[in-house]
Design a protein around this motif. Structure first.
Motif, mmCIF file in Angstrom:
data_model
loop_
_atom_site.group_PDB
_atom_site.id
_atom_site.type_symbol
_atom_site.label_atom_id
_atom_site.label_comp_id
_atom_site.label_asym_id
_atom_site.label_seq_id
_atom_site.Cartn_x
_atom_site.Cartn_y
_atom_site.Cartn_z
ATOM 1 N N GLU A 79 0.847 -1.186 0.000
ATOM 2 C CA GLU A 79 0.000 0.000 0.000
ATOM 3 C C GLU A 79 0.881 1.233 0.000
ATOM 4 O O GLU A 79 2.025 1.199 0.475
ATOM 5 C CB GLU A 79 -0.942 0.001 1.204
ATOM 6 N N ASP A 80 0.344 2.312 -0.552
ATOM 7 C CA ASP A 80 1.041 3.599 -0.535
ATOM 8 C C ASP A 80 1.142 4.107 0.893
ATOM 9 O O ASP A 80 0.194 3.958 1.674
ATOM 10 C CB ASP A 80 0.268 4.656 -1.326
ATOM 11 N N VAL A 81 2.261 4.735 1.212
ATOM 12 C CA VAL A 81 2.374 5.480 2.462
ATOM 13 C C VAL A 81 1.956 6.912 2.118
ATOM 14 O O VAL A 81 2.575 7.541 1.251
ATOM 15 C CB VAL A 81 3.812 5.435 3.017
ATOM 16 N N PRO A 86 9.890 11.036 -2.648
ATOM 17 C CA PRO A 86 9.226 10.144 -3.598
ATOM 18 C C PRO A 86 8.320 9.146 -2.877
ATOM 19 O O PRO A 86 8.487 8.888 -1.688
ATOM 20 C CB PRO A 86 10.380 9.436 -4.309
ATOM 21 N N ARG A 87 7.387 8.623 -3.633
ATOM 22 C CA ARG A 87 6.376 7.728 -3.078
ATOM 23 C C ARG A 87 7.014 6.544 -2.366
ATOM 24 O O ARG A 87 7.940 5.925 -2.864
ATOM 25 C CB ARG A 87 5.464 7.218 -4.186
ATOM 26 N N ARG A 88 6.508 6.261 -1.179
ATOM 27 C CA ARG A 88 6.966 5.110 -0.403
ATOM 28 C C ARG A 88 5.792 4.149 -0.234
ATOM 29 O O ARG A 88 4.633 4.536 -0.330
ATOM 30 C CB ARG A 88 7.517 5.560 0.945
ATOM 31 N N TYR A 89 6.138 2.918 0.029
ATOM 32 C CA TYR A 89 5.155 1.837 0.174
ATOM 33 C C TYR A 89 5.471 1.061 1.443
ATOM 34 O O TYR A 89 6.523 1.225 2.047
ATOM 35 C CB TYR A 89 5.239 0.883 -1.028
ATOM 36 N N ALA A 92 1.094 -4.293 2.908
ATOM 37 C CA ALA A 92 -0.274 -3.945 3.303
ATOM 38 C C ALA A 92 -0.723 -4.754 4.513
ATOM 39 O O ALA A 92 -0.287 -5.891 4.728
ATOM 40 C CB ALA A 92 -1.229 -4.179 2.133
ATOM 41 N N ASP A 93 -1.604 -4.161 5.290
ATOM 42 C CA ASP A 93 -2.271 -4.865 6.379
ATOM 43 C C ASP A 93 -3.566 -5.407 5.782
ATOM 44 O O ASP A 93 -4.604 -4.748 5.793
ATOM 45 C CB ASP A 93 -2.555 -3.892 7.528
ATOM 46 N N SER A 94 -3.461 -6.609 5.168
ATOM 47 C CA SER A 94 -4.605 -7.151 4.430
ATOM 48 C C SER A 94 -4.715 -8.650 4.626
ATOM 49 O O SER A 94 -3.760 -9.314 5.039
ATOM 50 C CB SER A 94 -4.448 -6.854 2.934
#
Length: 112
Positions: A79-81, A86-89, A92-94
């Motif tokens: 998931e995106d943070v 720049p975009r971090r990931y 996921a809590d899924s």
């Protein structure tokens, strides 16, 4: 039924599976996905990363990670943070992640 007919049936069945893939086939039909998932399963909980860091951890190129980031998000493996540039990931809590960890644990215990 001849062996040629059986081969035709197998080919048709395989194509039908590709046209209407299960979630597993949808995810794993891409060559790099198993190595990326393996790398994700090896990260500490809540560890944030960018595409370059995940690529280094997985042993693939940043371009490879970039090619599959949307898919990994779509199937809720990462998931995106929010508010990162720049975009971090992060992993996921899924349910998908929990099931992957469970499957990995079960497979590891069989091979011991």
């Amino acid at each position: 039924m001849s062996s040629m007919d059986h081969a035709d049936d197998r080919g048709a069945t395989k194509e039908l599976r590709k046209e209407h893939p299960s979630g597993w086939l949808y995810l794993t039909q891409h060559d790099a996905i198993p190595i990326l998932v393996d790398a994700l399963l090896d990260l500490p909980p809540n560890r944030e990363f960018n595409k370059t860091e995940l690529a280094a951890h997985a042993g693939v190129t940043r371009q490879t990670v970039g090619n599959y980031t949307d898919l990994l998000c779509e199937v809720e493996l990462i998931e995106d943070v929010p508010n990162t540039s720049p975009r971090r990931y992060r992993v996921a809590d899924s349910d998908v992640v929990r099931e992957c960890f469970g499957l990995n644990s079960a497979l590891n215990s069989v091979s011991e």
